[in-house]
Write a protein that holds these residues in place. Structure first.
Motif, mmCIF file in Angstrom:
data_model
loop_
_atom_site.group_PDB
_atom_site.id
_atom_site.type_symbol
_atom_site.label_atom_id
_atom_site.label_comp_id
_atom_site.label_asym_id
_atom_site.label_seq_id
_atom_site.Cartn_x
_atom_site.Cartn_y
_atom_site.Cartn_z
ATOM 1 N N TYR A 107 0.586 -3.199 10.424
ATOM 2 C CA TYR A 107 -0.485 -2.379 10.988
ATOM 3 C C TYR A 107 -1.272 -1.711 9.860
ATOM 4 O O TYR A 107 -0.689 -1.314 8.843
ATOM 5 C CB TYR A 107 0.092 -1.304 11.925
ATOM 6 C CG TYR A 107 -0.956 -0.313 12.346
ATOM 7 C CD1 TYR A 107 -1.934 -0.673 13.271
ATOM 8 C CD2 TYR A 107 -1.017 0.961 11.781
ATOM 9 C CE1 TYR A 107 -2.936 0.217 13.634
ATOM 10 C CE2 TYR A 107 -2.011 1.860 12.138
ATOM 11 C CZ TYR A 107 -2.974 1.470 13.065
ATOM 12 O OH TYR A 107 -3.966 2.349 13.399
ATOM 13 N N ARG A 108 -2.587 -1.608 10.044
ATOM 14 C CA ARG A 108 -3.440 -0.846 9.123
ATOM 15 C C ARG A 108 -4.297 0.118 9.924
ATOM 16 O O ARG A 108 -4.939 -0.306 10.898
ATOM 17 C CB ARG A 108 -4.401 -1.775 8.364
ATOM 18 C CG ARG A 108 -3.739 -2.794 7.470
ATOM 19 C CD ARG A 108 -4.817 -3.718 6.904
ATOM 20 N NE ARG A 108 -4.245 -4.866 6.236
ATOM 21 C CZ ARG A 108 -4.927 -5.982 5.970
ATOM 22 N NH1 ARG A 108 -6.198 -6.088 6.334
ATOM 23 N NH2 ARG A 108 -4.357 -6.994 5.357
ATOM 24 N N HIS B 194 -1.536 -15.054 6.393
ATOM 25 C CA HIS B 194 -1.884 -14.092 7.439
ATOM 26 C C HIS B 194 -1.532 -14.765 8.758
ATOM 27 O O HIS B 194 -1.915 -15.919 8.988
ATOM 28 C CB HIS B 194 -3.390 -13.767 7.382
ATOM 29 C CG HIS B 194 -3.889 -13.100 8.628
ATOM 30 N ND1 HIS B 194 -4.143 -11.742 8.693
ATOM 31 C CD2 HIS B 194 -4.153 -13.594 9.858
ATOM 32 C CE1 HIS B 194 -4.554 -11.444 9.921
ATOM 33 N NE2 HIS B 194 -4.573 -12.548 10.650
ATOM 34 N N ASP C 45 -1.459 -14.109 13.093
ATOM 35 C CA ASP C 45 -1.771 -13.190 14.189
ATOM 36 C C ASP C 45 -1.632 -13.858 15.542
ATOM 37 O O ASP C 45 -1.499 -15.079 15.639
ATOM 38 C CB ASP C 45 -3.145 -12.530 13.994
ATOM 39 C CG ASP C 45 -4.317 -13.490 14.125
ATOM 40 O OD1 ASP C 45 -4.468 -14.114 15.188
ATOM 41 O OD2 ASP C 45 -5.088 -13.597 13.140
ATOM 42 N N ALA D 8 0.133 -9.811 10.952
ATOM 43 C CA ALA D 8 0.990 -9.479 9.808
ATOM 44 C C ALA D 8 0.726 -10.493 8.698
ATOM 45 O O ALA D 8 0.496 -11.676 8.965
ATOM 46 C CB ALA D 8 2.461 -9.509 10.203
ATOM 47 N N ASN E 250 -7.434 -0.106 6.084
ATOM 48 C CA ASN E 250 -8.023 -1.441 6.214
ATOM 49 C C ASN E 250 -9.281 -1.560 5.352
ATOM 50 O O ASN E 250 -9.495 -2.572 4.680
ATOM 51 C CB ASN E 250 -8.354 -1.725 7.684
ATOM 52 C CG ASN E 250 -8.821 -3.154 7.894
ATOM 53 O OD1 ASN E 250 -8.127 -4.105 7.572
ATOM 54 N ND2 ASN E 250 -10.028 -3.307 8.410
ATOM 55 N N SER F 107 1.804 -6.811 4.791
ATOM 56 C CA SER F 107 0.852 -5.933 5.465
ATOM 57 C C SER F 107 1.000 -6.112 6.966
ATOM 58 O O SER F 107 0.909 -7.235 7.468
ATOM 59 C CB SER F 107 -0.586 -6.247 5.028
ATOM 60 O OG SER F 107 -1.489 -5.316 5.571
ATOM 61 N N HIS G 258 -5.169 -6.625 12.206
ATOM 62 C CA HIS G 258 -4.195 -5.662 11.663
ATOM 63 C C HIS G 258 -4.422 -4.264 12.261
ATOM 64 O O HIS G 258 -3.503 -3.451 12.302
ATOM 65 C CB HIS G 258 -4.331 -5.553 10.137
ATOM 66 C CG HIS G 258 -3.799 -6.745 9.389
ATOM 67 N ND1 HIS G 258 -2.464 -6.898 9.089
ATOM 68 C CD2 HIS G 258 -4.430 -7.833 8.888
ATOM 69 C CE1 HIS G 258 -2.290 -8.033 8.421
ATOM 70 N NE2 HIS G 258 -3.465 -8.627 8.286
#
Ligand SMILES: [Zn+2]
Ligand SMILES: [Zn+2]
Length: 126
Positions: free
Chosen positions: A56-57, A113, A115, A79, A62, A54, A73
């Motif tokens: 960009y959302r 996850h 970031d 990511a 999202n 995953s 995201h």
């Protein structure tokens, strides 16, 4: 329209393509260069494929996947990743060394996850 299947099909680093970071529902994408640079560093250390599960959302997607409303995201700073043939805990240790500012450890679903949030570092586990 076969041409449309090529949207975002752009190599942005040796082992990463922009399409991997695009929102699955609308193909929109945002990606911060710092996040990409750290993922490239991770890929180089691992010498293994890093799967972006995953990137960009968009807000609708999202919400659909149960992401938090202020998810990184949504702004291209996060990511979720999976890597084969390495334990999640080993992967976590390597990501700590690369110094991602946010790291979420999802043991059951077997992903991390990552970031590059600009605020203070955060660690969590699910
Ligand atoms: Zn979308
Ligand atoms: Zn995430």
């Amino acid at each position: 329209m076969e041409m449309l299947n090529q949207t975002n099909n752009i190599n942005i680093a040796k082992h990463f393509n922009l399409a991997e970071f695009a929102c699955p529902c609308c193909k929109r994408v945002m990606l911060h260069p710092k996040l990409l640079a750290k993922l490239v560093e991770l890929r180089d250390v691992l010498v293994r494929s890093v799967y972006i599960t995953s990137g960009y959302r968009c807000p609708a997607y999202n919400q659909k996947v149960g992401g938090v409303v202020n998810s990184y995201h949504l702004i291209g700073l996060a990511a979720d990743i999976q890597v084969k043939d390495i334990s999640l805990i080993e992967l976590l240790e390597i990501c700590e060394e690369i110094d991602f500012s946010g790291i979420g450890f999802y043991e059951k679903k077997n992903f991390l996850h990552l970031d590059v949030r600009p605020t203070k570092p955060s660690r969590w586990r699910e």
